[in-house]
Design an enzyme around this catalytic site. Sequence first.
Site, PDB file in Angstrom:
ATOM      1  N   GLU A   1       4.352  -8.418  -1.920  1.00  0.00           N
ATOM      2  CA  GLU A   1       5.625  -8.173  -2.604  1.00  0.00           C
ATOM      3  C   GLU A   1       6.186  -6.786  -2.300  1.00  0.00           C
ATOM      4  OE1 GLU A   1       8.812  -8.909  -4.049  1.00  0.00           O
ATOM      5  OE2 GLU A   1       7.509 -10.395  -4.994  1.00  0.00           O
TER       6      GLU A   1
ATOM      7  N   GLY B   1      13.906  14.308  -0.140  1.00  0.00           N
ATOM      8  CA  GLY B   1      12.719  13.492   0.074  1.00  0.00           C
ATOM      9  C   GLY B   1      13.000  12.028   0.314  1.00  0.00           C
TER      10      GLY B   1
ATOM     11  N   LYS C   1      12.171  -5.798   7.625  1.00  0.00           N
ATOM     12  CA  LYS C   1      12.218  -6.437   6.307  1.00  0.00           C
ATOM     13  C   LYS C   1      12.982  -7.755   6.366  1.00  0.00           C
ATOM     14  CE  LYS C   1      11.873  -1.995   3.942  1.00  0.00           C
ATOM     15  NZ  LYS C   1      12.587  -0.924   3.207  1.00  0.00           N
TER      16      LYS C   1
END
Length: 433
Positions: free
Chosen positions: A130, A188, A206
């Site tokens: 997941e 970041g 993805k």
Amino acid sequence: MADKTFVALVGMGTVGTGVARLLLDQGDRTARHAGRTLWLNHVVVMNPAKRREMELPGGLLTTDLNRLLNDRSVTIAAHLVGGLEPARSIFLKLLESGKDVVTANKALLAEHGPELFDRARELGRTIAFEASVGGGVPMVVNLSQCFSANRIQSLRGILNGTSNFILTAMDEGGSSYAGALARAQARGFAETDPTMDVDGSDAAQKLSILAHLAFGASTRWRDIARRGIDGLDPADFTFAKNLGYRIKLVASGDLTAGGLHLSVSPRLVRIGTPLAEVRDNYNALSVVGDAVGPVFFHGQGAGQMPTASAVVADMIDIATGRAAITFRNLNWWSSEGPADRIADSKSIASRYYLRFAVPDQPGTLASLAGALGARQVSIASVWQPDSTTPSGQTIPLVILTHLARAGHVAAAVDTIRTMPGGLQVMEQLTILD
């Protein structure tokens, strides 16, 4: 609660630290959902001297992978190692030592999914993943299970938080690409080398996973047509906004009469629609099923605790036995499936945003309209900002088309590039209404 399931972590970077925190600090919570305590037995790292955000109980941290592999009491391992190697070799060793594996490594699944899943089936083991796509946004479980009564017709995703942060800064703050990237790195949200994020590769990896779940496709991620965001001009964000759009990096999958079409590219998305309003480092997925209709998911697609949330949820699913049933029956990444029918990208119809730099003289628009019309590309609207450009210099001109085939638009643009008179094609983006 007396019952325990012994678990381990391989890797304790940002995500691994979050997983350890949930397992150690929220044990009662996880036990309530799992029906047993998830007992952390080993944390395998490369550098035990590295400064970490949390202190582990004594004896957990080790550099010896074999210590975990030889511990048959541990049945679940969270594989939190990035990249392809040694990540692939470690993954296979975990399976072969009798561990079920939870992973957040989308690059590994996109590159070696069939090998890893075939090996897990041979060994009677389970893989849960997941966290590999949407971080804390539950994309995998919904596509693979909750929509199982549907034929998925299309999906649209903002799948890379780094790119979306940069595009938000360019859209809302007027930043240049370089300035927006520097801001993302300072916060970041972007790596020192952001190439995989900004060139569309991360989103394509993805998308290849989501396409497998949604459409049963086994497309190599490198074969997905993709364009990144690093060549975008701030002017197009201004022009798009004036026309009622924002620019987003959209991963798309469409089941068409000609087959499956997959792509990753910057697109104009109409302001006010859900995808257009996804800001900063957030991710989103819009899915259309033939029974459920349109459904939209939105949340943090990366970061320590959102991703750790997905990892621990997978560990709980394995501990309860749910994941094993799902893994056995859904047969993900099977080499026995039918060959994918991929649509010819030239035949895909979209609306287009075309920006030109043109000389400020009579007949220019007629020349453009003629070149587009000759290739069956119909103009929907023309927009030109007020200009005080001195005579002899070029000015911007934007054309929005009606639906047109990609091949026809490409041919028209090629023709325009060779036309005399100083016409320049500056940008070409598809429109997602």
